[in-house]
Motif scaffolding. Structure first.
Motif, PDB file in Angstrom:
ATOM      1  N   LEU A 195      54.843  -6.254  55.647  1.00 22.27           N
ATOM      2  CA  LEU A 195      53.880  -5.472  54.866  1.00 22.27           C
ATOM      3  C   LEU A 195      52.525  -5.379  55.557  1.00 22.27           C
ATOM      4  N   SER A 196      52.037  -6.498  56.095  1.00 22.20           N
ATOM      5  CA  SER A 196      50.698  -6.398  56.701  1.00 22.20           C
ATOM      6  C   SER A 196      50.703  -5.500  57.925  1.00 22.20           C
ATOM      7  N   ASP A 197      51.801  -5.494  58.674  1.00 24.80           N
ATOM      8  CA  ASP A 197      51.894  -4.592  59.820  1.00 24.80           C
ATOM      9  C   ASP A 197      51.912  -3.133  59.356  1.00 24.80           C
ATOM     10  N   ALA A 198      52.703  -2.844  58.305  1.00 25.91           N
ATOM     11  CA  ALA A 198      52.776  -1.464  57.798  1.00 25.91           C
ATOM     12  C   ALA A 198      51.419  -1.021  57.249  1.00 25.91           C
ATOM     13  N   MET A 199      50.737  -1.924  56.516  1.00 23.99           N
ATOM     14  CA  MET A 199      49.416  -1.586  55.972  1.00 23.99           C
ATOM     15  C   MET A 199      48.430  -1.297  57.096  1.00 23.99           C
ATOM     16  N   ALA A 200      48.480  -2.128  58.136  1.00 19.85           N
ATOM     17  CA  ALA A 200      47.554  -1.941  59.264  1.00 19.85           C
ATOM     18  C   ALA A 200      47.818  -0.616  59.968  1.00 19.85           C
ATOM     19  N   ARG A 201      49.092  -0.247  60.117  1.00 20.28           N
ATOM     20  CA  ARG A 201      49.419   1.021  60.778  1.00 20.28           C
ATOM     21  C   ARG A 201      48.930   2.219  59.962  1.00 20.28           C
ATOM     22  N   TYR A 202      49.169   2.162  58.628  1.00 15.98           N
ATOM     23  CA  TYR A 202      48.695   3.270  57.794  1.00 15.98           C
ATOM     24  C   TYR A 202      47.176   3.358  57.834  1.00 15.98           C
ATOM     25  N   ARG A 203      46.496   2.196  57.858  1.00 11.00           N
ATOM     26  CA  ARG A 203      45.025   2.208  57.878  1.00 11.00           C
ATOM     27  C   ARG A 203      44.489   2.675  59.226  1.00 11.00           C
ATOM     28  N   SER A 204      44.937   2.024  60.288  1.00  9.28           N
ATOM     29  CA  SER A 204      44.261   2.248  61.563  1.00  9.28           C
ATOM     30  C   SER A 204      44.794   3.475  62.295  1.00  9.28           C
ATOM     31  N   MET A 205      46.109   3.756  62.175  1.00  8.79           N
ATOM     32  CA  MET A 205      46.657   4.882  62.940  1.00  8.79           C
ATOM     33  C   MET A 205      46.652   6.159  62.131  1.00  8.79           C
ATOM     34  N   LEU A 206      46.841   6.060  60.812  1.00 13.92           N
ATOM     35  CA  LEU A 206      46.880   7.276  59.986  1.00 13.92           C
ATOM     36  C   LEU A 206      45.587   7.468  59.199  1.00 13.92           C
ATOM     37  N   GLY A 207      44.690   6.490  59.268  1.00  8.51           N
ATOM     38  CA  GLY A 207      43.403   6.638  58.604  1.00  8.51           C
ATOM     39  C   GLY A 207      43.480   6.623  57.092  1.00  8.51           C
ATOM     40  N   ALA A 208      44.511   5.992  56.554  1.00  9.42           N
ATOM     41  CA  ALA A 208      44.747   6.041  55.101  1.00  9.42           C
ATOM     42  C   ALA A 208      44.027   4.909  54.381  1.00  9.42           C
ATOM     43  N   THR A 209      43.777   5.142  53.096  1.00 10.54           N
ATOM     44  CA  THR A 209      43.276   4.093  52.207  1.00 10.54           C
ATOM     45  C   THR A 209      44.485   3.367  51.633  1.00 10.54           C
ATOM     46  N   VAL A 210      44.519   2.047  51.797  1.00 13.13           N
ATOM     47  CA  VAL A 210      45.660   1.252  51.339  1.00 13.13           C
ATOM     48  C   VAL A 210      45.139   0.185  50.381  1.00 13.13           C
ATOM     49  N   SER A 211      45.793   0.048  49.223  1.00  6.59           N
ATOM     50  CA  SER A 211      45.369  -0.931  48.223  1.00  6.59           C
ATOM     51  C   SER A 211      45.659  -2.351  48.700  1.00  6.59           C
ATOM     52  N   ALA A 212      45.088  -3.338  48.017  1.00  4.31           N
ATOM     53  CA  ALA A 212      45.417  -4.733  48.305  1.00  4.31           C
ATOM     54  C   ALA A 212      46.873  -4.997  47.908  1.00  4.31           C
ATOM     55  N   PRO A 213      47.575  -5.884  48.634  1.00  4.14           N
ATOM     56  CA  PRO A 213      48.955  -6.192  48.265  1.00  4.14           C
ATOM     57  C   PRO A 213      49.032  -6.902  46.919  1.00  4.14           C
ATOM     58  N   GLN A 214      50.125  -6.655  46.212  1.00  5.43           N
ATOM     59  CA  GLN A 214      50.305  -7.194  44.869  1.00  5.43           C
ATOM     60  C   GLN A 214      51.735  -7.755  44.798  1.00  5.43           C
ATOM     61  N   ALA A 215      51.864  -9.045  44.478  1.00  5.62           N
ATOM     62  CA  ALA A 215      53.195  -9.661  44.346  1.00  5.62           C
ATOM     63  C   ALA A 215      53.755  -9.348  42.966  1.00  5.62           C
ATOM     64  N   LEU A 216      54.999  -8.860  42.936  1.00  9.91           N
ATOM     65  CA  LEU A 216      55.680  -8.568  41.671  1.00  9.91           C
ATOM     66  C   LEU A 216      56.962  -9.390  41.617  1.00  9.91           C
ATOM     67  N   PRO A 217      56.857 -10.686  41.249  1.00 10.32           N
ATOM     68  CA  PRO A 217      58.039 -11.548  41.283  1.00 10.32           C
ATOM     69  C   PRO A 217      59.189 -11.033  40.411  1.00 10.32           C
ATOM     70  N   GLU A 218      58.860 -10.385  39.306  1.00  8.26           N
ATOM     71  CA  GLU A 218      59.901  -9.869  38.409  1.00  8.26           C
ATOM     72  C   GLU A 218      60.760  -8.809  39.094  1.00  8.26           C
ATOM     73  N   HIS A 219      60.170  -8.124  40.099  1.00 12.41           N
ATOM     74  CA  HIS A 219      60.885  -7.074  40.827  1.00 12.41           C
ATOM     75  C   HIS A 219      61.330  -7.541  42.210  1.00 12.41           C
ATOM     76  N   GLY A 220      60.956  -8.763  42.612  1.00  9.09           N
ATOM     77  CA  GLY A 220      61.371  -9.283  43.910  1.00  9.09           C
ATOM     78  C   GLY A 220      60.716  -8.574  45.087  1.00  9.09           C
ATOM     79  N   VAL A 221      59.513  -8.049  44.888  1.00  7.09           N
ATOM     80  CA  VAL A 221      58.827  -7.341  45.971  1.00  7.09           C
ATOM     81  C   VAL A 221      57.324  -7.631  45.937  1.00  7.09           C
ATOM     82  N   THR A 222      56.704  -7.462  47.101  1.00  8.40           N
ATOM     83  CA  THR A 222      55.252  -7.374  47.186  1.00  8.40           C
ATOM     84  C   THR A 222      54.943  -5.931  47.563  1.00  8.40           C
TER      85      THR A 222
END
Ligand code: CO
Length: 137
Positions: A15-42
């Motif tokens: 996730l941190s690699d994907a967030m960094a790519r969207y931010r730095s290479m695509l110039g996108a705004t990316v929210s802070a990561p959020q853990a959702l244990p009930e769904h088994g994903v961050t």
């Protein structure tokens, strides 16, 4: 039944690699990561003018995206989320027409605090569908 596309979700191995790519290479705004244990994903959201892209990383051994990432080690499109005005009415109409609702069939609370359900990909062009109740959609 369908409102706007709420988000398209991409399963990612790091996730941190994907967030960094969207931010730095695509110039996108990316929210802070959020853990959702009930769904088994961050999750983290790439915020766009017309929709969002949800980046999903596996959380826990029973994560529902683990098998997907084993088949797609560099990640890939995992689901598309459509807004509906009334998720119970949508679920009941879909079931009456033979569509398969995953899990217990009862909505869970999604990343935006709204009720969500998932529909079987084999019923919809090979794509997992998430329905999210958004009032007024
Ligand atoms: Co989603």
């Amino acid at each position: 039944m369908l409102g706007r596309v709420n988000h398209v979700a991409l399963a990612v191995p790091d996730l941190s690699d994907a967030m960094a790519r969207y931010r730095s290479m695509l110039g996108a705004t990316v929210s802070a990561p959020q853990a959702l244990p009930e769904h088994g994903v961050t999750v983290a959201f790439v915020e766009l003018a017309n929709t969002k892209v949800e980046l999903l990383e596996a959380l826990g051994d029973a994560s529902p995206i683990r098998a997907f990432l084993e088949k797609n080690p560099s990640g890939g499109m995992h689901h598309i989320c459509y807004e509906v005005a009334d998720i119970i009415a949508a679920r009941d109409a879909l079931k009456a027409n033979g569509a398969r609702v995953l899990g217990s069939g009862e909505p869970k609370t999604g990343a935006h605090g709204n009720p969500v359900l998932f529909l079987h990909p084999k019923d919809f062009a090979g794509t997992l569908i998430e329905l999210e109740e958004v009032r007024g959609s």
